[in-house]
Design an enzyme around this catalytic site. Structure first.
Site, mmCIF file in Angstrom:
data_model
loop_
_atom_site.group_PDB
_atom_site.id
_atom_site.type_symbol
_atom_site.label_atom_id
_atom_site.label_comp_id
_atom_site.label_asym_id
_atom_site.label_seq_id
_atom_site.Cartn_x
_atom_site.Cartn_y
_atom_site.Cartn_z
ATOM 1 C CE LYS A 185 2.151 0.334 -19.992
ATOM 2 N NZ LYS A 185 1.231 1.102 -20.867
ATOM 3 N N GLY A 247 7.403 -8.742 -24.952
ATOM 4 C CA GLY A 247 7.459 -9.840 -23.985
ATOM 5 C C GLY A 247 8.886 -10.309 -23.744
ATOM 6 C CD GLU A 399 0.128 -10.686 -33.460
ATOM 7 O OE1 GLU A 399 1.055 -10.023 -32.963
ATOM 8 O OE2 GLU A 399 -0.752 -11.243 -32.782
HETATM 9 P P1 NAD Z 1 2.750 -4.111 -27.045
HETATM 10 O O1 NAD Z 1 3.687 -5.219 -26.749
HETATM 11 O O2 NAD Z 1 3.230 -2.995 -27.882
HETATM 12 O O3 NAD Z 1 2.238 -3.444 -25.682
HETATM 13 C C1 NAD Z 1 1.613 -4.187 -24.669
HETATM 14 C C2 NAD Z 1 1.739 -3.423 -23.358
HETATM 15 O O4 NAD Z 1 3.118 -3.387 -22.973
HETATM 16 C C3 NAD Z 1 1.295 -1.959 -23.438
HETATM 17 O O5 NAD Z 1 0.671 -1.594 -22.224
HETATM 18 C C4 NAD Z 1 2.621 -1.234 -23.615
HETATM 19 O O6 NAD Z 1 2.581 0.118 -23.209
HETATM 20 C C5 NAD Z 1 3.519 -2.056 -22.710
HETATM 21 N N1 NAD Z 1 4.965 -1.959 -22.993
HETATM 22 C C6 NAD Z 1 5.562 -1.695 -24.183
HETATM 23 N N2 NAD Z 1 6.914 -1.695 -24.020
HETATM 24 C C7 NAD Z 1 7.155 -1.985 -22.724
HETATM 25 C C8 NAD Z 1 8.333 -2.157 -21.956
HETATM 26 N N3 NAD Z 1 9.544 -2.028 -22.495
HETATM 27 N N4 NAD Z 1 8.219 -2.459 -20.652
HETATM 28 C C9 NAD Z 1 6.990 -2.623 -20.092
HETATM 29 N N5 NAD Z 1 5.844 -2.462 -20.759
HETATM 30 C C10 NAD Z 1 5.911 -2.167 -22.065
HETATM 31 O O7 NAD Z 1 1.449 -4.776 -27.654
HETATM 32 P P2 NAD Z 1 0.148 -4.050 -28.233
HETATM 33 O O8 NAD Z 1 0.459 -3.486 -29.567
HETATM 34 O O9 NAD Z 1 -0.436 -3.152 -27.179
HETATM 35 O O10 NAD Z 1 -0.848 -5.298 -28.365
HETATM 36 C C11 NAD Z 1 -0.875 -6.140 -29.460
HETATM 37 C C12 NAD Z 1 -0.124 -7.431 -29.172
HETATM 38 O O11 NAD Z 1 -0.664 -8.079 -28.024
HETATM 39 C C13 NAD Z 1 -0.262 -8.426 -30.305
HETATM 40 O O12 NAD Z 1 0.985 -9.007 -30.578
HETATM 41 C C14 NAD Z 1 -1.216 -9.477 -29.737
HETATM 42 O O13 NAD Z 1 -1.101 -10.752 -30.333
HETATM 43 C C15 NAD Z 1 -0.830 -9.473 -28.310
HETATM 44 N N6 NAD Z 1 -1.899 -10.053 -27.486
HETATM 45 C C16 NAD Z 1 -1.717 -11.296 -26.944
HETATM 46 C C17 NAD Z 1 -2.732 -11.897 -26.193
HETATM 47 C C18 NAD Z 1 -2.553 -13.274 -25.601
HETATM 48 O O14 NAD Z 1 -3.316 -13.603 -24.677
HETATM 49 N N7 NAD Z 1 -1.619 -14.084 -26.060
HETATM 50 C C19 NAD Z 1 -3.927 -11.221 -25.991
HETATM 51 C C20 NAD Z 1 -4.083 -9.953 -26.550
HETATM 52 C C21 NAD Z 1 -3.062 -9.376 -27.295
#
Ligand code: NAD
Length: 504
Positions: A185, A247, A399
């Site tokens: 996804k 997460g 962040e």
């Molecule tokens: P997000 O948590 O909003 O979304 C990430 C993914 O999860 C998306 O595909 C979203 O649609 C999905 N999602 C959202 N709610 C969900 C749920 N309840 N169940 C299942 N899936 C769900 O994050 P974002 O805004 O897309 O990305 C930015 C974040 O990602 C920042 O916090 C960044 O630090 C983090 N990030 C971490 C790493 C790492 O390797 N540690 C790498 C890149 C980004």
């Protein structure tokens, strides 16, 4: 899909259909508009699956994973598939790069490097797969004991929008190498490159006469599609990259289902400049660490700690150079800082800078969207440097995920370590110094999964990556990535010619 753009090369066509159980179709869910953040124009309206279609994909994936054509492939044969995917990704690197630049706003140089790194990930894990060994454990009775590894079944891979093709490869390559099927996804804002990657992987699966339902690419909202994937009873392993709050909610579902989940989450990483640093290297490294990718990087070095003796001089010089960074569309080869991924995200970053002002920050440069016709419709924000805040402020603790750096002085190593570690996050850290011993001791005291010494934001497929504290759980990359998508099984082979004594 219309060929679109922000004045650079035409965006290649992509299927706006999605990949459900090996078939390209529209999907019965709510379609998504994906936008070029450099222009605000809609690039494509992409399909999305309904909850029933997520179920259909999971069921087909489970059947595909159990098909002898896939289940019985030997590791070196699966490695050939991974090599082929790596070749196709490299062949189409320009197309993947153009799509990702159009969808995310990143520069073409960066998105091309991400596509090539994705190819490298498939190849590295192909090599790791061919050389991975099962273990013969020391025998402690009349039997020979072995520990072997087997696939888990159906993996749910959920990714954010910031580096889609690289994040996709980091999950798809080990999950397929391990013998699983995957439901991928992508984030709702950036589905294009994942669909293009899905097309390449499907092609490789067809060439090897393998079941194409081994991969589904299911764009959509996290609340609907992501949640349906995570909760599906057949999904037995989650690979997640994204925000810490998401997460946590995914970990709660995984705990209920008793399935493993790896979580790569947010960060607020310190970059440390000691008084003995090579100033030129440190200036370049600090700027790259926070302003490349417009700060939209989990590992962005967003808190800058500078030894008090050199703080004002160093930060003054830094601000001069930050003012000279070239902001523009990702398609312009001279651009250093592209637009943010989406206008809504740009507004969230701007709101953080307003918060910083209300907390008493001084805005040393940036602090607004750039002015001028070129920037009018795009999601731009100027590279921003702040100071005058304590590390305990919200601006230093939360962040921002944008081009915003906060500078803080420190007095001695204990003061530095206390402040640097005073964060819920523990993802990365940078240390700039000419003193190797000092670097060693400092690196070992910092709570972070990755520490860069005299470099920053470098990545290698062969080196494990993990977040500490609220930055994550589990590890990606490295040769053990394959094992993380497998289950262990112990085999006991009796060697005695006599019946077990108890029965007699
Ligand atoms: P997000 O948590 O909003 O979304 C990430 C993914 O999860 C998306 O595909 C979203 O649609 C999905 N999602 C959202 N709610 C969900 C749920 N309840 N169940 C299942 N899936 C769900 O994050 P974002 O805004 O897309 O990305 C930015 C974040 O990602 C920042 O916090 C960044 O630090 C983090 N990030 C971490 C790493 C790492 O390797 N540690 C790498 C890149 C980004």
């Amino acid at each position: 899909m219309p060929a679109a753009s922000s004045g650079g090369p035409a965006v290649p066509t992509v299927p706006t259909d999605i990949l459900i159980a090996g078939q390209w179709r529209r999907g019965a869910g709510e379609p998504l508009d994906t936008v070029d953040p450099a222009t605000g124009r809609v690039l494509a309206t992409v399909g999305s699956p309904s909850a029933e279609e997520v179920s259909e994909a999971a069921e087909a994936a489970a059947r595909a994973a159990a098909e002898p054509a896939w289940r019985d492939l030997l590791p070196h044969e699966r490695a050939r598939l991974l090599h082929r995917i790596g070749d196709l990704v490299e062949r189409d690197a320009d197309e993947l790069s153009a799509l990702q630049t159009a969808d995310t706003g990143k520069t073409l140089a960066e998105t091309r490097a991400l596509a090539l790194s994705a190819a490298g990930t498939f190849r590295y894990l192909a090599a790791a797969l061919e050389t991975a060994e099962d273990t013969l454990t020391p025998s402690r009775g009349p039997y020979v004991t072995m520990s072997v590894h087997e696939p888990i079944g159906v993996v749910g891979a959920i990714n954010p929008w910031n580096s889609p093709v690289a994040s996709d490869a980091q999950k798809l390559a080990p999950a397929l190498a391990a013998g699983n099927a995957v439901l991928l996804k992508p984030a709702a804002w950036t589905p294009l490159v994942s669909l293009a990657l899905g097309r390449l992987i499907t092609r490789a699966l067809e060439e090897f006469r393998l079941p194409t339902a081994l991969l589904s690419v299911l764009p959509g909202s996290g609340r609907l599609v992501g949640d349906a994937i995570v909760r599906h009873p057949l999904v037995a392993r989650i690979g997640f990259t994204g925000g810490t709050a998401t997460g946590r909610s995914i970990a709660a579902v995984a705990a209920q289902k008793l399935i493993p989940a790896s979580l790569e989450l947010g960060g607020k990483s310190p970059t440390i400049v000691r008084a003995d640093a090579d100033v030129e290297q440190a200036l370049a490294g600090v700027m790259f660490g926070i302003f490349s990718s417009s700060g939209q990087s989990c590992i962005a070095g967003s808190r800058l700690f500078v030894a008090r003796d050199i703080h004002d001089r160093f930060v003054g010089e830094l601000v001069e150079r930050v003012r000279a960074l070239r902001v523009g569309p990702g398609t312009d080869p001279t651009t250093q800082v592209g637009p943010l991924v989406h206008h809504r995200h740009r507004d969230a970053v701007a709101a953080y800078v307003d918060l910083a002002r209300s907390e008493g920050a001084r805005v040393l440069c940036g602090g607004s969207a750039p002015e001028g016709e070129r920037y009018r419709d795009g999601a731009y924000y100027l590279p921003t440097v702040l100071d005058g805040l304590p590390n305990t402020s919200r601006t230093c603790q939360e962040e921002i995920f944008g081009p915003v750096l906060v500078a803080l002085p420190y007095d001695d190593e204990d003061d530095l370590v206390r402040q640097a570690n005073d964060s819920v996050y523990g993802l990365a850290c940078g240390i700039w110094t000419r003193d190797a011993r000092a670097a060693w001791h400092l690196a070992r005291r910092i709570e972070a999964g990755t520490v860069w010494i005299n470099t920053y934001k470098q990545f290698s497929a062969s080196t494990p990556f993990s977040g500490w504290k609220d930055s994550g759980l589990g590890t990606e990359k490295g040769r053990d990535a394959i094992r993380a998508y497998q289950r262990q099984k112990s085999l006991y082979w009796g060697t005695s010619a006599s019946p077990l004594p108890w029965a007699n």
